[in-house]
Design a protein around this motif. Structure first.
Motif, PDB file in Angstrom:
ATOM      1  N   ILE A 292      51.545  14.570   7.877  1.00 15.79           N
ATOM      2  CA  ILE A 292      52.855  14.265   8.452  1.00 15.79           C
ATOM      3  C   ILE A 292      52.857  14.612   9.928  1.00 15.79           C
ATOM      4  N   GLU A 293      53.213  13.661  10.753  1.00 18.50           N
ATOM      5  CA  GLU A 293      53.311  13.907  12.186  1.00 18.50           C
ATOM      6  C   GLU A 293      54.619  14.639  12.491  1.00 18.50           C
ATOM      7  N   GLY A 294      54.587  15.461  13.505  1.00 20.67           N
ATOM      8  CA  GLY A 294      55.802  16.126  13.941  1.00 20.67           C
ATOM      9  C   GLY A 294      56.004  17.520  13.376  1.00 20.67           C
ATOM     10  N   LEU A 295      55.161  17.936  12.417  1.00 18.96           N
ATOM     11  CA  LEU A 295      55.295  19.276  11.848  1.00 18.96           C
ATOM     12  C   LEU A 295      54.280  20.256  12.437  1.00 18.96           C
ATOM     13  N   GLY A 296      53.240  19.737  13.083  1.00 19.99           N
ATOM     14  CA  GLY A 296      52.220  20.603  13.652  1.00 19.99           C
ATOM     15  C   GLY A 296      50.834  20.057  13.402  1.00 19.99           C
ATOM     16  N   ASP A 297      49.832  20.895  13.617  1.00 22.44           N
ATOM     17  CA  ASP A 297      48.436  20.510  13.426  1.00 22.44           C
ATOM     18  C   ASP A 297      47.960  20.936  12.043  1.00 22.44           C
ATOM     19  N   ALA A 298      47.272  20.018  11.350  1.00 23.92           N
ATOM     20  CA  ALA A 298      46.859  20.299   9.980  1.00 23.92           C
ATOM     21  C   ALA A 298      45.440  19.833   9.726  1.00 23.92           C
ATOM     22  N   SER A 299      44.759  20.554   8.830  1.00 16.75           N
ATOM     23  CA  SER A 299      43.419  20.182   8.402  1.00 16.75           C
ATOM     24  C   SER A 299      43.301  20.448   6.909  1.00 16.75           C
ATOM     25  N   SER A 300      42.873  19.431   6.134  1.00 18.59           N
ATOM     26  CA  SER A 300      42.807  19.553   4.681  1.00 18.59           C
ATOM     27  C   SER A 300      41.375  19.457   4.164  1.00 18.59           C
ATOM     28  N   ILE A 301      41.072  20.261   3.168  1.00 17.83           N
ATOM     29  CA  ILE A 301      39.814  20.174   2.430  1.00 17.83           C
ATOM     30  C   ILE A 301      40.186  19.918   0.973  1.00 17.83           C
ATOM     31  N   PRO A 302      39.791  18.787   0.380  1.00 18.48           N
ATOM     32  CA  PRO A 302      40.205  18.475  -0.998  1.00 18.48           C
ATOM     33  C   PRO A 302      39.526  19.366  -2.030  1.00 18.48           C
ATOM     34  N   LEU A 303      40.262  19.691  -3.076  1.00 17.69           N
ATOM     35  CA  LEU A 303      39.720  20.429  -4.205  1.00 17.69           C
ATOM     36  C   LEU A 303      39.355  19.502  -5.358  1.00 17.69           C
ATOM     37  N   ASP A 304      40.022  18.344  -5.413  1.00 20.72           N
ATOM     38  CA  ASP A 304      39.782  17.368  -6.478  1.00 20.72           C
ATOM     39  C   ASP A 304      40.298  16.023  -5.989  1.00 20.72           C
ATOM     40  N   THR A 305      39.454  15.000  -6.019  1.00 19.10           N
ATOM     41  CA  THR A 305      39.869  13.677  -5.512  1.00 19.10           C
ATOM     42  C   THR A 305      40.127  12.672  -6.623  1.00 19.10           C
ATOM     43  N   ARG A 306      39.992  13.107  -7.868  1.00 19.26           N
ATOM     44  CA  ARG A 306      40.245  12.191  -8.981  1.00 19.26           C
ATOM     45  C   ARG A 306      41.729  11.851  -9.050  1.00 19.26           C
ATOM     46  N   GLY A 307      42.024  10.558  -9.196  1.00 18.32           N
ATOM     47  CA  GLY A 307      43.415  10.124  -9.264  1.00 18.32           C
ATOM     48  C   GLY A 307      44.171  10.365  -7.982  1.00 18.32           C
ATOM     49  N   PHE A 308      43.468  10.325  -6.843  1.00 20.68           N
ATOM     50  CA  PHE A 308      44.088  10.617  -5.553  1.00 20.68           C
ATOM     51  C   PHE A 308      45.268   9.690  -5.295  1.00 20.68           C
ATOM     52  N   ALA A 309      46.394  10.277  -4.920  1.00 21.06           N
ATOM     53  CA  ALA A 309      47.596   9.495  -4.593  1.00 21.06           C
ATOM     54  C   ALA A 309      48.482  10.338  -3.692  1.00 21.06           C
ATOM     55  N   ALA A 310      48.262  10.245  -2.396  1.00 18.83           N
ATOM     56  CA  ALA A 310      49.046  11.023  -1.436  1.00 18.83           C
ATOM     57  C   ALA A 310      49.888  10.089  -0.590  1.00 18.83           C
ATOM     58  N   SER A 311      51.120  10.495  -0.349  1.00 16.08           N
ATOM     59  CA  SER A 311      52.021   9.674   0.455  1.00 16.08           C
ATOM     60  C   SER A 311      53.172  10.534   0.935  1.00 16.08           C
ATOM     61  N   PHE A 312      53.917  10.001   1.904  1.00 15.88           N
ATOM     62  CA  PHE A 312      55.124  10.704   2.324  1.00 15.88           C
ATOM     63  C   PHE A 312      56.146   9.719   2.877  1.00 15.88           C
ATOM     64  N   ALA A 313      57.402  10.107   2.738  1.00 17.90           N
ATOM     65  CA  ALA A 313      58.513   9.350   3.306  1.00 17.90           C
ATOM     66  C   ALA A 313      59.169  10.213   4.369  1.00 17.90           C
ATOM     67  N   SER A 314      59.642   9.581   5.427  1.00 19.22           N
ATOM     68  CA  SER A 314      60.300  10.325   6.497  1.00 19.22           C
ATOM     69  C   SER A 314      61.610   9.657   6.880  1.00 19.22           C
ATOM     70  N   LEU A 315      62.562  10.469   7.234  1.00 18.45           N
ATOM     71  CA  LEU A 315      63.887   9.999   7.625  1.00 18.45           C
ATOM     72  C   LEU A 315      64.362  10.836   8.797  1.00 18.45           C
ATOM     73  N   ARG A 316      64.751  10.185   9.867  1.00 20.18           N
ATOM     74  CA  ARG A 316      65.265  10.890  11.045  1.00 20.18           C
ATOM     75  C   ARG A 316      66.793  10.833  11.051  1.00 20.18           C
ATOM     76  N   LEU A 317      67.410  12.011  11.080  1.00 20.55           N
ATOM     77  CA  LEU A 317      68.859  12.105  11.218  1.00 20.55           C
ATOM     78  C   LEU A 317      69.194  12.369  12.685  1.00 20.55           C
ATOM     79  N   LYS A 318      70.326  12.960  12.959  1.00 17.53           N
ATOM     80  CA  LYS A 318      70.729  13.177  14.348  1.00 17.53           C
ATOM     81  C   LYS A 318      69.839  14.208  15.031  1.00 17.53           C
ATOM     82  N   SER A 319      69.680  15.364  14.419  1.00 13.82           N
ATOM     83  CA  SER A 319      68.838  16.418  15.002  1.00 13.82           C
ATOM     84  C   SER A 319      68.003  17.101  13.932  1.00 13.82           C
ATOM     85  N   CYS A 320      67.642  16.330  12.931  1.00 13.33           N
ATOM     86  CA  CYS A 320      66.850  16.855  11.818  1.00 13.33           C
ATOM     87  C   CYS A 320      66.009  15.731  11.231  1.00 13.33           C
TER      88      CYS A 320
END
Length: 338
Positions: free
Chosen positions: A43-71
């Motif tokens: 997710i952009e805007g939360l900071g810097d991230a680095s991931s190392i997977p523990l299990d890739t079987r059935g991988f399904a990663a996603s995210f939704a984002s919504l911008r409000l007035k100041s949140c």
């Protein structure tokens, strides 16, 4: 180590897991879906991230984002992984699980639902997710005079009441559903402002019933946390070199037992398993980028794998394919792009 870990009692986890799949893009809601672990995008805007997977079987990663007035409101489906996250916000980030079957570990402190992760300013978190989770994150530009606990540039686990936590979950579900499926309503005058106020009120109520959780244990683990970060830095700067536990511990000025205990506390696994996981991920990244012309064996040896049968088995168990299949797919992709 900070952990959200709860047990489902009412079947709500099934409803929540499908929530992200039920959302659709609109002029307000943006959705990002990663086809596989190699194309996962944080997710952009939360900071810097680095991931190392523990299990890739059935991988399904996603995210939704919504911008409000100041949140900004985020809903993320994660995957089993080690996540090194440096959060950064001008106000505060509130994180919480959206179901009662979640397992999330941060900075060595184990907590039980209902809990919230509260980050103010800039703070680094060492996170272990042994399973896929559905997580909500709220990033407020400013939290002046709201009286929320926590110090600047810190991350901590906050305990609240079950009904306050569930009310916050429901608010996030309703807000994302409205912005996704009824964008015309969402676009009406003052609706966004009213929605943001509802989100703030839900957080205020949760915080009003909040108390710092397991503070003593968090403080006792600060030494382990610092030690693991030094250990990670040493490993990162030793690519292509064979590392021995005794030598690593000596360089860090501790015993092998202390280093092992630190890694278990912060990463949730033995030091040897963690080092092997990092080396497998390094191999994967080299192969995904096409690797140099040398053999897969040479790449494996460079990363400390001398038993090729064992290496292939470990790689296949983690990524669901052989090293040869990874390299072949990467080179085909490169050929198609050129």
């Amino acid at each position: 180590m900070l952990v959200f870990s709860t047990t489902a009692t009412d079947g709500s986890d099934e409803r929540c897991v499908s929530l992200l799949d039920e959302l659709c893009e609109s002029r307000f809601v943006k959705i990002s879906r990663s086809p596989d672990v190699d194309h996962f995008r944080n997710i952009e805007g939360l900071g810097d991230a680095s991931s190392i997977p523990l299990d890739t079987r059935g991988f399904a990663a996603s995210f939704a984002s919504l911008r409000l007035k100041s949140c900004s409101v985020y809903l993320q489906q994660t995957f089993p992984r080690i996540l090194q996250m440096r959060y950064s916000t001008t106000g505060a980030i509130i994180g919480f699980t959206m179901d009662d079957a979640a397992s999330l570990i941060v900075n060595g402190v184990e907590g039980r639902a209902p809990t919230l992760l509260l980050v103010k300013g800039t703070a680094t978190c060492e996170i272990v997710e042994p399973q896929a989770n559905l997580v909500a994150l709220l990033n407020f530009d400013s939290i002046d005079d709201r009286g929320w606990p926590g110090e600047a540039d810190s991350a901590q686990l906050i305990s609240t009441l079950p009904d306050r936590c569930e009310a916050l979950r429901v608010t996030v579900r309703d807000v994302l559903t409205l912005a996704s499926h009824s964008p015309d309503t969402f676009a009406q005058p003052s609706v966004i402002e009213s929605v943001e106020e509802s989100v703030l009120q839900a957080v205020d109520l949760a915080m009003a019933a909040a108390s710092p959780a397991l503070e003593g244990k968090r403080l006792s683990l600060s030494h382990y946390l610092a030690l693991v970060r030094k250990f990670d830095e040493l490993v990162a700067n030793s690519t292509g070199k064979t590392l021995y536990s005794a030598d690593v511990a000596r360089q860090l000025g501790v015993s092998v037992r202390t280093l092992h205990n630190a890694v278990v506390a912060i990463r949730g696994m033995s030091m040897h398993r963690y080092m092997r996981l990092r080396r497998l991920w390094n191999v994967r990244q080299q192969l995904v980028h096409g690797a140099p012309p040398q053999s897969i064996k040479a790449v494996a040896l460079t990363n400390g794998f001398w038993h090729m049968g064992e290496f292939t088995s470990l790689y296949r168990d983690l990524f669901g394919e052989t090293p040869q299949q990874t390299l072949l797919a990467a080179r085909k992709q490169t050929n198609h792009s050129s």
